[in-house]
Motif scaffolding. Structure first.
Motif, short mmCIF file in Angstrom:
data_model
loop_
_atom_site.label_atom_id
_atom_site.label_comp_id
_atom_site.label_asym_id
_atom_site.label_seq_id
_atom_site.Cartn_x
_atom_site.Cartn_y
_atom_site.Cartn_z
N UNK A 34 -3.95 6.98 1.50
CA UNK A 34 -4.23 7.83 2.66
C UNK A 34 -2.91 8.29 3.25
N UNK A 35 -2.77 9.60 3.43
CA UNK A 35 -1.49 10.18 3.85
C UNK A 35 -1.59 10.85 5.21
N UNK A 36 -0.57 10.64 6.03
CA UNK A 36 -0.44 11.33 7.31
C UNK A 36 0.37 12.60 7.06
N UNK A 37 -0.23 13.74 7.37
CA UNK A 37 0.38 15.04 7.07
C UNK A 37 0.83 15.74 8.35
N UNK A 38 2.05 16.26 8.30
CA UNK A 38 2.60 17.09 9.38
C UNK A 38 2.30 18.54 9.03
N UNK A 39 1.36 19.15 9.74
CA UNK A 39 0.92 20.50 9.40
C UNK A 39 1.96 21.57 9.73
N UNK A 40 3.01 21.20 10.45
CA UNK A 40 4.05 22.18 10.78
C UNK A 40 5.06 22.35 9.65
N UNK A 41 4.96 21.50 8.62
CA UNK A 41 5.90 21.56 7.50
C UNK A 41 5.26 22.23 6.30
N UNK A 42 6.11 22.66 5.36
CA UNK A 42 5.62 23.33 4.15
C UNK A 42 4.88 22.35 3.24
N UNK A 43 3.91 22.89 2.51
CA UNK A 43 3.14 22.10 1.56
C UNK A 43 4.08 21.47 0.53
N UNK A 44 3.83 20.20 0.23
CA UNK A 44 4.67 19.49 -0.72
C UNK A 44 5.80 18.73 -0.06
N UNK A 45 6.04 19.04 1.20
CA UNK A 45 7.12 18.36 1.93
C UNK A 45 6.63 17.96 3.32
N UNK A 46 5.32 17.71 3.41
CA UNK A 46 4.73 17.49 4.74
C UNK A 46 4.09 16.11 4.93
N UNK A 47 4.22 15.21 3.96
CA UNK A 47 3.71 13.86 4.13
C UNK A 47 4.76 13.02 4.87
N UNK A 48 4.39 12.46 6.01
CA UNK A 48 5.36 11.70 6.79
C UNK A 48 5.16 10.19 6.67
N UNK A 49 3.99 9.75 6.23
CA UNK A 49 3.76 8.33 5.98
C UNK A 49 2.50 8.18 5.15
N UNK A 50 2.34 7.02 4.53
CA UNK A 50 1.14 6.76 3.73
C UNK A 50 0.78 5.29 3.79
N UNK A 51 -0.50 5.01 3.62
CA UNK A 51 -1.01 3.65 3.56
C UNK A 51 -2.01 3.57 2.40
N UNK A 52 -2.27 2.36 1.93
CA UNK A 52 -3.18 2.17 0.81
C UNK A 52 -4.34 1.26 1.23
N UNK A 53 -5.54 1.63 0.79
CA UNK A 53 -6.72 0.81 1.07
C UNK A 53 -7.41 0.46 -0.25
N UNK A 54 -7.89 -0.77 -0.33
CA UNK A 54 -8.56 -1.26 -1.53
C UNK A 54 -10.00 -0.76 -1.57
N UNK A 55 -10.46 -0.34 -2.76
CA UNK A 55 -11.84 0.13 -2.90
C UNK A 55 -12.50 -0.51 -4.11
N UNK A 56 -13.81 -0.58 -4.05
CA UNK A 56 -14.63 -1.11 -5.14
C UNK A 56 -15.88 -0.24 -5.20
N UNK A 57 -15.94 0.64 -6.21
CA UNK A 57 -17.04 1.60 -6.29
C UNK A 57 -17.92 1.26 -7.49
N UNK A 58 -19.19 0.89 -7.26
CA UNK A 58 -20.08 0.53 -8.36
C UNK A 58 -20.31 1.69 -9.33
N UNK A 59 -20.84 1.35 -10.48
CA UNK A 59 -21.12 2.33 -11.54
C UNK A 59 -22.13 3.37 -11.07
#
Length: 205
Positions: free
Chosen positions: A95-120
């Protein structure tokens, strides 16, 4: 004696026919059947079949430290995911926090990860509270994005090159699933080390 001479000739012919053929097939490269020629194997089994159908979020809290160096953002995030594969998907969502005032590809300012388990063959809705830390302090100029983490590690069959000798292909093909699982088992995916910004939020009120 004639029979011995015939046998010797046959051996010489076979030697000069087979040895060059073996050398030639050792030099000719073919795509690795384990990784499909990519040089890497996913170490997040099943996650390649997971798709993010919907993402919504609400900002819960924004706290700036006393020195004004960084701002801590807390969001509630709802993610709808589909697993259309034939195996359970266990892995991570970035999951990424995006700064919309910056250009695409250079606008992620932080990120975090969450664990998932998705059944078939199922759709699930998951709810997460995610905390980010950044120097950005511009309300209304941020949004969240999410992506499925597939993961990738060098294939042990081809040593990450994506190619193997032609004469080794029958042997490697016969051990394809074993080599793939061996690669995964020795290199389980773990997200990058990240700061736990939640400790900087004193209260959820």
């Amino acid at each position: 004696m004639p029979r011995l001479k015939y046998t010797n000739r046959l051996f010489i012919v076979a030697f000069f026919a087979i040895v060059p053929a073996l050398l030639l097939t050792a030099l000719i490269k073919t795509p690795c059947p384990v990784c499909g020629g990519t040089g890497s194997v996913t170490n997040a089994p099943g996650m390649a079949n997971v798709k993010i159908l919907d993402l919504s979020f609400v900002e819960l809290k924004r706290v700036q430290d006393t020195c004004g160096v960084y701002t801590v953002w807390k969001f509630n995030t709802k993610i709808q995911m589909l697993n259309d594969g034939n195996e359970e998907a266990v892995g991570w969502i970035k999951i990424m926090l995006i700064d919309t005032s910056k250009d695409e590809g250079n606008n992620m300012v932080d990120s975090q990860f969450v664990k998932v388990d998705v059944p078939v063959q199922s759709i699930i809705n998951s709810d997460y509270n995610v905390v980010f830390g950044t120097g950005l302090d511009q309300p209304g100029k941020t949004l969240l994005r999410a992506e499925v983490v597939i993961g990738g590690i060098p294939c042990i069959a081809c040593n990450g090159t994506g190619k193997i000798p032609l004469n080794a292909r029958p042997f490697v093909s016969s051990l394809k699933e074993y080599l793939k699982e061996l690669t995964r088992s020795e290199n389980e995916y773990h997200p990058p080390v990240f700061i736990d910004w939640s400790q900087y939020i004193m209260s959820d009120q």
